[in-house]
Design a protein around this motif. Structure first.
Motif, PDB file in Angstrom:
ATOM      1  N   UNK A  60      98.357  71.668 -34.371  1.00 35.70           N
ATOM      2  CA  UNK A  60      98.109  71.243 -35.312  1.00 35.70           C
ATOM      3  C   UNK A  60      96.169  71.117 -36.048  1.00 35.70           C
ATOM      4  N   UNK A  61      95.565  71.080 -36.883  1.00 35.52           N
ATOM      5  CA  UNK A  61      94.462  70.684 -37.697  1.00 35.52           C
ATOM      6  C   UNK A  61      94.105  69.208 -37.140  1.00 35.52           C
ATOM      7  N   UNK A  62      93.241  68.583 -36.796  1.00 38.07           N
ATOM      8  CA  UNK A  62      92.290  67.428 -36.060  1.00 38.07           C
ATOM      9  C   UNK A  62      93.096  66.202 -37.110  1.00 38.07           C
ATOM     10  N   UNK A  63      93.396  65.819 -36.563  1.00 39.50           N
ATOM     11  CA  UNK A  63      93.901  63.885 -37.510  1.00 39.50           C
ATOM     12  C   UNK A  63      94.178  63.195 -36.439  1.00 39.50           C
ATOM     13  N   UNK A  64      92.652  62.131 -37.060  1.00 41.47           N
ATOM     14  CA  UNK A  64      92.608  61.356 -36.519  1.00 41.47           C
ATOM     15  C   UNK A  64      92.161  59.817 -37.092  1.00 41.47           C
ATOM     16  N   UNK A  65      93.368  59.008 -36.944  1.00 43.79           N
ATOM     17  CA  UNK A  65      93.308  57.652 -37.245  1.00 43.79           C
ATOM     18  C   UNK A  65      92.718  56.340 -37.189  1.00 43.79           C
ATOM     19  N   UNK A  66      91.224  55.479 -37.565  1.00 51.01           N
ATOM     20  CA  UNK A  66      90.752  54.431 -37.522  1.00 51.01           C
ATOM     21  C   UNK A  66      92.086  53.446 -37.698  1.00 51.01           C
ATOM     22  N   UNK A  67      91.410  52.660 -36.244  1.00 47.46           N
ATOM     23  CA  UNK A  67      91.964  51.555 -36.481  1.00 47.46           C
ATOM     24  C   UNK A  67      91.064  49.805 -35.619  1.00 47.46           C
ATOM     25  N   UNK A  68      90.405  50.868 -35.526  1.00 47.12           N
ATOM     26  CA  UNK A  68      88.870  49.803 -35.120  1.00 47.12           C
ATOM     27  C   UNK A  68      87.881  50.314 -35.805  1.00 47.12           C
ATOM     28  N   UNK A  69      86.433  48.917 -36.048  1.00 45.43           N
ATOM     29  CA  UNK A  69      85.695  49.578 -35.783  1.00 45.43           C
ATOM     30  C   UNK A  69      84.426  48.680 -35.125  1.00 45.43           C
ATOM     31  N   UNK A  90      74.244  53.194 -29.237  1.00 44.85           N
ATOM     32  CA  UNK A  90      75.015  53.881 -29.017  1.00 44.85           C
ATOM     33  C   UNK A  90      75.544  54.083 -31.191  1.00 44.85           C
ATOM     34  N   UNK A  91      75.708  52.932 -31.199  1.00 43.85           N
ATOM     35  CA  UNK A  91      75.311  53.314 -32.631  1.00 43.85           C
ATOM     36  C   UNK A  91      77.458  52.602 -33.003  1.00 43.85           C
ATOM     37  N   UNK A  92      77.242  54.212 -34.690  1.00 45.03           N
ATOM     38  CA  UNK A  92      79.105  53.210 -34.473  1.00 45.03           C
ATOM     39  C   UNK A  92      79.816  54.041 -34.030  1.00 45.03           C
ATOM     40  N   UNK A  93      80.763  53.021 -33.745  1.00 43.72           N
ATOM     41  CA  UNK A  93      81.910  53.797 -32.540  1.00 43.72           C
ATOM     42  C   UNK A  93      83.250  53.051 -33.598  1.00 43.72           C
ATOM     43  N   UNK A  94      84.221  54.131 -33.294  1.00 47.12           N
ATOM     44  CA  UNK A  94      85.099  54.136 -33.815  1.00 47.12           C
ATOM     45  C   UNK A  94      86.477  53.917 -32.898  1.00 47.12           C
ATOM     46  N   UNK A  95      87.619  53.369 -33.173  1.00 45.77           N
ATOM     47  CA  UNK A  95      88.593  53.501 -31.947  1.00 45.77           C
ATOM     48  C   UNK A  95      90.099  53.416 -32.872  1.00 45.77           C
ATOM     49  N   UNK A  96      90.878  54.281 -32.226  1.00 47.24           N
ATOM     50  CA  UNK A  96      91.859  54.821 -32.983  1.00 47.24           C
ATOM     51  C   UNK A  96      93.469  55.605 -32.404  1.00 47.24           C
ATOM     52  N   UNK A  97      93.930  56.676 -32.328  1.00 48.34           N
ATOM     53  CA  UNK A  97      94.959  57.474 -32.157  1.00 48.34           C
ATOM     54  C   UNK A  97      94.817  59.326 -33.393  1.00 48.34           C
ATOM     55  N   UNK A  98      94.256  59.689 -32.533  1.00 47.36           N
ATOM     56  CA  UNK A  98      94.265  61.295 -32.518  1.00 47.36           C
ATOM     57  C   UNK A  98      96.036  61.557 -32.854  1.00 47.36           C
ATOM     58  N   UNK A  99      96.132  61.631 -34.122  1.00 46.05           N
ATOM     59  CA  UNK A  99      98.614  62.288 -34.280  1.00 46.05           C
ATOM     60  C   UNK A  99      98.020  63.321 -34.080  1.00 46.05           C
ATOM     61  N   UNK A 100      96.982  64.387 -34.462  1.00 49.73           N
ATOM     62  CA  UNK A 100      97.895  66.075 -34.162  1.00 49.73           C
ATOM     63  C   UNK A 100      95.800  66.482 -33.310  1.00 49.73           C
ATOM     64  N   UNK A 101      96.391  67.967 -33.150  1.00 46.97           N
ATOM     65  CA  UNK A 101      95.401  68.412 -33.251  1.00 46.97           C
ATOM     66  C   UNK A 101      94.737  68.570 -31.644  1.00 46.97           C
ATOM     67  N   UNK A 102      92.896  69.022 -31.382  1.00 46.47           N
ATOM     68  CA  UNK A 102      92.059  68.371 -30.682  1.00 46.47           C
ATOM     69  C   UNK A 102      90.759  68.132 -30.935  1.00 46.47           C
ATOM     70  N   UNK A 103      89.859  67.334 -30.543  1.00 48.21           N
ATOM     71  CA  UNK A 103      89.009  66.429 -30.424  1.00 48.21           C
ATOM     72  C   UNK A 103      88.193  66.785 -29.687  1.00 48.21           C
ATOM     73  N   UNK A 104      87.006  67.315 -29.693  1.00 52.11           N
ATOM     74  CA  UNK A 104      85.446  67.265 -28.395  1.00 52.11           C
ATOM     75  C   UNK A 104      84.455  66.682 -28.905  1.00 52.11           C
ATOM     76  N   UNK A 163      85.425  64.506 -22.701  1.00 57.32           N
ATOM     77  CA  UNK A 163      85.195  65.583 -23.340  1.00 57.32           C
ATOM     78  C   UNK A 163      86.285  65.792 -23.949  1.00 57.32           C
ATOM     79  N   UNK A 164      87.686  65.803 -24.112  1.00 56.42           N
ATOM     80  CA  UNK A 164      88.284  66.645 -24.795  1.00 56.42           C
ATOM     81  C   UNK A 164      89.245  65.613 -25.224  1.00 56.42           C
ATOM     82  N   UNK A 165      89.949  65.240 -26.552  1.00 61.91           N
ATOM     83  CA  UNK A 165      90.748  64.554 -27.229  1.00 61.91           C
ATOM     84  C   UNK A 165      91.589  65.072 -27.422  1.00 61.91           C
ATOM     85  N   UNK A 166      93.154  65.405 -26.665  1.00 64.98           N
ATOM     86  CA  UNK A 166      94.407  65.738 -27.408  1.00 64.98           C
ATOM     87  C   UNK A 166      95.462  64.992 -27.986  1.00 64.98           C
ATOM     88  N   UNK A 167      96.520  65.434 -28.522  1.00 67.55           N
ATOM     89  CA  UNK A 167      97.339  64.649 -29.849  1.00 67.55           C
ATOM     90  C   UNK A 167      97.688  63.559 -29.374  1.00 67.55           C
TER      91      UNK A 167
END
Length: 583
Positions: A405-414, A420-434, A465-469
């Protein structure tokens, strides 16, 4: 696992209590009985002769990570290659873990093997595992009585291998329980490898704020990790100095989400349960206080969100055996009530822990109960065995469908990290993020999505390098303006064309409210019907006050304000407009 399995291995607890050697992590449980003894007669009565109806397991399934093998004695080279390929398939189905039942036919008949054949079969199984780069651990062995002078055994073996395309198998466990029940102390003992001194020393490394150290009470969400290597040995901070070393050594990772127990931090606890997508929940109950404070509420929250839950009764060193038993009975009564409909399973031996882990993942009604002490270490190993054996809830096919499925990442922490700059933490609900991927984030207060680039990814503080659902991680966003971000936002593929809404409808059930739930109740909720009483179901229209949000039909809904509690499911969206992408 079928209930007959627990019967098959059910004498382990009695054997352990009588002084028989019990297996710890990775060792087999072996039980023997002299011919003509009372034990042998009981076993013969329970397991009839082969001429009658012999004990059996459910027939082997073509899918899944459980494989039955009658024997694996001196296979030909062609047969060996076929067996190794088959093992690869089972490992893939179990996302890096498989269970082999040796001495069992494909239809589930428990035939058993002689000692010589069992040794040869386990030797072949070890060769197969080496061929595919895995390790094996004999979980337990059991003698099967038949019309034979020579004893026959069956063995249950765990095969574990880290898949080539991922670092480790990761299971997330939310830790719930009333304030002062010993949640943080238990996690400190598990992850640091040192017992507590009785005054909370083990929990100090888990606290994030000064007031938490001063009061001894968790007010925020902290993340802790416990690893297991391919042989089932614990990997924690006692052996490894950094999280990176734990990640490198571990084949399986248990990520604990330590949630607040005090009632005034319930909002934080609910956020952790809903946003961090835990696979399981561990409810910690103090043996000396029993079910008190927020214990019932936490149990209800986990059940409302359909998170499988198991229970740990802590601080058994502080009270008499009768007090512990009374607390366990109290828990069993609540779990059996019509609202819960759970089947409590008290874990008192290593064999129980293995059975509990397998049955718990396959049946949502099973609720294992552990009784332990973080000071003396009593029964702590049983909990570790449970975590080691506990399989993932989703199989490889479900995982692949989510990844497509298409990539969807929910932000839980900022966060803002120097250099490094701005960093967000959360969970990848669907797809792949590179790394380097272009996504859009939103909705902002004005209902728009903005473009950004994923600069780097870390899982459990280790580069990736790669984050999976289904995986949780932190993503570095470079110089993206942090003030534009807030918790609850989503980062999605631009192709998704995300829908945002000010209003949505949901079918809800009011769990508890002092009087009635009526139109205009609370400034943040608009209700479509006149009034709703406790226990009643209705379709309700909600409206966001501050800014629009990204929602999907079918999403779970949980709301709470004061004593009012309700759960539901989003049934209809009223889009504000098609999103406008702003560079």
């Amino acid at each position: 696992m079928d209930s007959r399995v627990s019967e098959l291995f059910g004498t382990a607890a009695a054997a352990q209590k009588s002084g028989s050697p019990a297996a710890t992590n990775g060792a087999a449980i072996r039980k023997t009985a002299k011919n003509g003894s009372k034990k042998c007669k009981n076993r013969s009565a329970r397991y009839p002769k082969a001429s009658n109806n012999p004990p059996y397991l459910p027939p082997e399934a073509e899918e899944g990570n459980i494989e039955y093998k009658l024997k694996l004695v001196n296979p030909t080279q062609y047969r060996f290659e076929h067996l190794a390929t088959q093992m690869k398939w089972r490992l893939q189905e179990g996302r890096g873990e498989a269970v082999y039942q040796i001495g069992v036919e494909d239809n589930g008949l428990l035939v058993g093997l002689t000692e010589e054949d069992m040794k040869a079969s386990l030797k072949t199984l070890r060769r197969m595992a080496e061929k595919v780069g895995a390790d094996i651990t004999v979980l337990r062995e059991r003698e099967v009585d038949y019309d034979s002078d020579e004893p026959h055994r069956i063995a249950e073996v765990l095969v574990r291998k880290v898949p080539d395309d991922q670092q480790f198998l990761d299971l997330r466990v939310a830790v719930l329980g009333n304030v002062d029940s010993g949640k943080s102390t238990l996690l400190g003992v598990l992850t640091q490898g040192e017992l507590d001194n009785g005054r909370g020393r083990a929990r100090l490394n888990l606290f994030r704020h000064l007031h938490e150290i001063q009061t001894g009470r968790t007010s925020s969400i902290s993340i802790e990790i416990l690893g297991f290597d391919s042989k089932g040995e614990v990997v924690n901070y006692s052996e490894s100095r950094t999280a990176e070393e734990i990640c490198e050594s571990a084949s399986k990772m248990i990520t604990f989400i330590d949630l607040a127990g005090h009632h005034k931090y319930l909002k934080t606890t609910i956020f952790g349960l809903t946003s961090y997508c835990p696979d399981f929940a561990m409810l910690v109950v103090s043996a000396n206080t029993g079910i008190a404070g927020t214990t019932r509420e936490h149990l209800g929250l986990a059940m409302a969100l359909k998170v499988p839950i198991f229970i740990v009764v802590s601080k058994v060193d502080l009270c008499a055996k009768g007090t512990v038993e009374r607390t366990v009975r109290q828990l069993e009564r609540i779990l059996k009530q019509p609202g819960c409909n759970k089947v409590p399973m008290l874990v008192s031996s290593t064999d129980d822990a293995v059975t509990a882990a397998q049955k718990f993942a396959q049946s949502p009604s099973i609720t294992p109960i552990f009784t332990l002490s973080s000071v003396t270490g009593e029964s702590l190993d049983l909990l570790k065995v449970f975590f080691n054996i506990l399989p993932p809830l989703s199989n490889s096919k479900e995982q692949e469908e989510l990844m497509q499925q298409l990539t969807e990442f929910q932000i839980d922490e900022i966060y803002t990290v120097p250099d490094v700059g701005t960093v967000v933490g959360g969970t990848l609900y669907s797809g792949i993020c590179r790394e380097g991927e272009q996504l859009v984030v939103g909705p902002t207060d004005d209902g728009k999505f903005r473009e950004l680039t994923v600069c780097s990814i870390q899982r459990n503080r280790s580069g990736c390098r790669v984050l999976r659902a289904g995986q949780a991680a932190t993503l570095a966003l470079g110089d993206f303006d942090r003030s534009l971000l807030r918790k609850g936002m989503v980062m999605v593929s631009p192709e998704m064309n995300p829908t945002i809404c000010w209003r949505f409808e949901a079918e809800i059930v009011l769990l508890f409210h002092a009087k009635t739930f009526h139109k205009g109740f609370q400034v943040t909720v608009h209700v479509g019907n006149d009034e709703l009483r406790t226990g009643e179901k209705a379709v309700v229209r909600f409206k966001f006050i501050k800014h629009p949000e990204y929602l999907k039909v079918g999403a779970k809904l949980l709301f709470r304000e004061g004593v009012t509690k309700g759960i539901g499911q989003v049934t209809k969206l009223q889009p504000a407009s098609q999103y406008q992408q702003q560079p």
